[in-house]
Enzyme design. Structure first.
Site, short mmCIF file in Angstrom:
data_model
loop_
_atom_site.label_atom_id
_atom_site.label_comp_id
_atom_site.label_asym_id
_atom_site.label_seq_id
_atom_site.Cartn_x
_atom_site.Cartn_y
_atom_site.Cartn_z
N HIS A 197 48.41 34.70 50.85
CA HIS A 197 47.21 34.00 51.30
C HIS A 197 47.54 32.69 52.01
O HIS A 197 46.71 32.16 52.74
CB HIS A 197 46.31 33.73 50.09
CG HIS A 197 44.85 33.97 50.32
ND1 HIS A 197 44.34 34.80 51.28
CD2 HIS A 197 43.77 33.48 49.66
CE1 HIS A 197 43.02 34.81 51.21
NE2 HIS A 197 42.65 34.01 50.23
N ASN B 55 37.90 29.02 50.20
CA ASN B 55 36.46 29.30 50.31
C ASN B 55 35.67 28.18 50.96
O ASN B 55 34.52 28.38 51.32
CB ASN B 55 35.87 29.59 48.93
CG ASN B 55 36.46 30.84 48.31
OD1 ASN B 55 37.26 31.54 48.91
ND2 ASN B 55 36.06 31.13 47.09
N ASN C 146 37.44 35.11 52.94
CA ASN C 146 36.58 33.99 52.55
C ASN C 146 36.82 32.72 53.36
O ASN C 146 35.89 31.96 53.61
CB ASN C 146 36.71 33.71 51.06
CG ASN C 146 36.06 34.79 50.23
OD1 ASN C 146 35.07 35.40 50.65
ND2 ASN C 146 36.62 35.06 49.06
N PHE D 178 40.52 24.29 49.47
CA PHE D 178 40.64 25.67 49.02
C PHE D 178 40.02 26.60 50.04
O PHE D 178 39.14 26.23 50.82
CB PHE D 178 40.10 25.89 47.60
CG PHE D 178 41.02 25.34 46.55
CD1 PHE D 178 42.07 26.10 46.07
CD2 PHE D 178 40.86 24.05 46.08
CE1 PHE D 178 42.94 25.59 45.12
CE2 PHE D 178 41.73 23.53 45.14
CZ PHE D 178 42.77 24.30 44.65
N TYR E 144 50.56 28.11 44.82
CA TYR E 144 50.20 28.97 45.94
C TYR E 144 51.25 29.01 47.05
O TYR E 144 51.11 29.76 48.01
CB TYR E 144 48.85 28.54 46.54
CG TYR E 144 47.72 28.65 45.56
CD1 TYR E 144 47.26 29.88 45.12
CD2 TYR E 144 47.13 27.50 45.03
CE1 TYR E 144 46.22 29.98 44.21
CE2 TYR E 144 46.09 27.58 44.12
CZ TYR E 144 45.64 28.83 43.71
OH TYR E 144 44.62 28.92 42.80
#
Length: 182
Positions: free
Chosen positions: A19, A66, A112, A64, A14
Site C-alpha cells: 500500500h 482514507n 480508498n 492516512f 507500513y
C-alpha cells in the site's frame, strides 16, 4: 508546476508495504533528482525541486490513506494547480506485481486513497498505477496490501526506472515513459 503525490500510510509499521508503493516511489524521485529532504507540515510531507526545467512538488499525505484528499486539496487550492498537472502514484491490486499503467481520470476502483482525493478535487488527474497483485493465499486484500513485499529487491529496479524517467510522463510522453520502464 507539477504536483506528484505518493500515496501510503505514515508509520514504520507500513514501510515497504504494498500500500506504500506511492511513498516509496516519491522517495526515489526525490533522491534521483536531488531534491531537498521532505519537511513535515500538519498532515503531509513536502519537498520541491526541478526536473529538467519543470518545478515539481512531491508530497506524501500523512493523514492516512482514507484522508489523502485533504492535503492534496490544500496544496492544489493554494497553488491553483490544474488537474492536468497532478500525478498520483498508488498501488493497484488489479494489476499484477510490477505492471505499470498511466491513466488520466476514471474511477477509484475501490482504492480508498483515490476515493478521498476524488471527493475533494474530482477525478480528472493523472494516475501512475503500480501493480502489486493480489494475495495468492487466504489473506484478505486489506491484509495483503498492508503486508510487506516478500522480496522488495524485485520491486526496487522498477521504482528506480520510474524515478529516472518520470520527466517523460510530466512532458506528456507516456508512451516513451512506459517503454523505458517495462
Amino acid at each position: 508546476m507539477h504536483l506528484i503525490v505518493g500515496l501510503g500510510n505514515p508509520g514504520s509499521q507500513y514501510e515497504l508495504t504494498h500500500h506504500n508503493i506511492g511513498f516509496i516511489t516519491v522517495d526515489a524521485i526525490c533522491k534521483y533528482w536531488g531534491f531537498q529532504l521532505f519537511s513535515k507540515k500538519a498532515d503531509y510531507l513536502i519537498t520541491s525541486g526541478m526536473i529538467n526545467d519543470n518545478k515539481i512538488m512531491l508530497i506524501k499525505p500523512y493523514s492516512f490513506m482514507n484522508n489523502s484528499g485533504i492535503p492534496v486539496a490544500k496544496i492544489r487550492n493554494f497553488y491553483k494547480l490544474s488537474l492536468d498537472n497532478i500525478v498520483v502514484i498508488h498501488d493497484d491490486a488489479d494489476l499484477e506485481l510490477g505492471r505499470i499503467k498511466v491513466k488520466k481520470g476514471g474511477s477509484s476502483a475501490g482504492h480508498n486513497g483515490l476515493k478521498s482525493i476524488d471527493s475533494f478535487i474530482g477525478n480528472d488527474y493523472w494516475r501512475l498505477r503500480f501493480g502489486v497483485g493480489r494475495p495468492e493465499d487466504q489473506r484478505s486484500l486489506a491484509d495483503y496490501v498492508l503486508s510487506k513485499f516478500s522480496n522488495f529487491d524485485n520491486v526496487t529496479p522498477l521504482v528506480e526506472k520510474i524515478a529516472k524517467n518520470i520527466h517523460l510522463m510530466l512532458q506528456g510522453d507516456n508512451t516513451a515513459f512506459i517503454n523505458l520502464i517495462v
